[in-house]
Design a protein around this motif. Structure first.
Motif, short mmCIF file in Angstrom:
data_model
loop_
_atom_site.label_atom_id
_atom_site.label_comp_id
_atom_site.label_asym_id
_atom_site.label_seq_id
_atom_site.Cartn_x
_atom_site.Cartn_y
_atom_site.Cartn_z
N ILE A 20 -41.79 -25.90 46.88
CA ILE A 20 -42.02 -25.49 45.49
C ILE A 20 -40.78 -24.77 44.95
O ILE A 20 -40.24 -25.14 43.91
N CYS A 21 -40.32 -23.76 45.68
CA CYS A 21 -39.21 -22.95 45.15
C CYS A 21 -37.94 -23.76 44.86
O CYS A 21 -37.31 -23.52 43.82
N PHE A 24 -37.90 -25.07 41.36
CA PHE A 24 -37.79 -24.13 40.24
C PHE A 24 -36.45 -23.41 40.20
O PHE A 24 -36.19 -22.61 39.31
N ASN A 48 -37.18 -16.93 39.93
CA ASN A 48 -38.15 -18.03 39.87
C ASN A 48 -38.80 -18.28 41.24
O ASN A 48 -40.01 -18.45 41.34
N CYS A 49 -37.98 -18.31 42.27
CA CYS A 49 -38.51 -18.63 43.60
C CYS A 49 -39.55 -17.59 44.03
O CYS A 49 -40.61 -17.93 44.52
N ARG A 51 -41.31 -15.72 42.10
CA ARG A 51 -42.47 -15.82 41.21
C ARG A 51 -43.38 -16.99 41.60
O ARG A 51 -44.59 -16.87 41.55
N TYR A 52 -42.80 -18.10 41.99
CA TYR A 52 -43.60 -19.30 42.22
C TYR A 52 -44.02 -19.52 43.67
O TYR A 52 -44.86 -20.38 43.93
#
Ligand code: SF4
Ligand code: SF4
Length: 72
Positions: A20-21, A24, A48-49, A51-52
């Motif tokens: 995922i990271c 983003f 971002n990483c 956060r996600y």
């Protein structure tokens, strides 16, 4: 090439390599290499990483520019 502004700490125990990271990350600083999440030196500390990540496996530390402390 953006200046390095952040340092990434990956907890490999928690990271399940869900990929995922990397999707983003605006600077392609993260990549899964040989089944292990790897970070390079292109982090701009956008968070971002962190956060996600659903597993709280990645942490970002902001690096401040020590050369020009008086300019904002
Ligand atoms: S903080 Fe942003 S630039 Fe740095 S590794 Fe995470 S997603 Fe990429
Ligand atoms: S989002 Fe989290 S668990 Fe997924 S690859 Fe990145 S650090 Fe690992």
């Amino acid at each position: 090439m953006p200046r390095k502004k952040g340092q990434v700490a990956i907890n490999h125990k928690y990271c399940k390599r869900c990929n995922i990271c990397p999707q983003f990350c605006p600077t392609s600083n993260l990549e899964i290499v040989k089944d292990k999440l790897t970070s390079y030196d292109r982090c701009i500390a956008c968070f971002n990483c962190e956060r996600y990540c659903p597993d709280l496996a990645i942490e970002v530390v902001k690096i401040y520019n020590v050369k020009t402390p008086s300019t904002r």
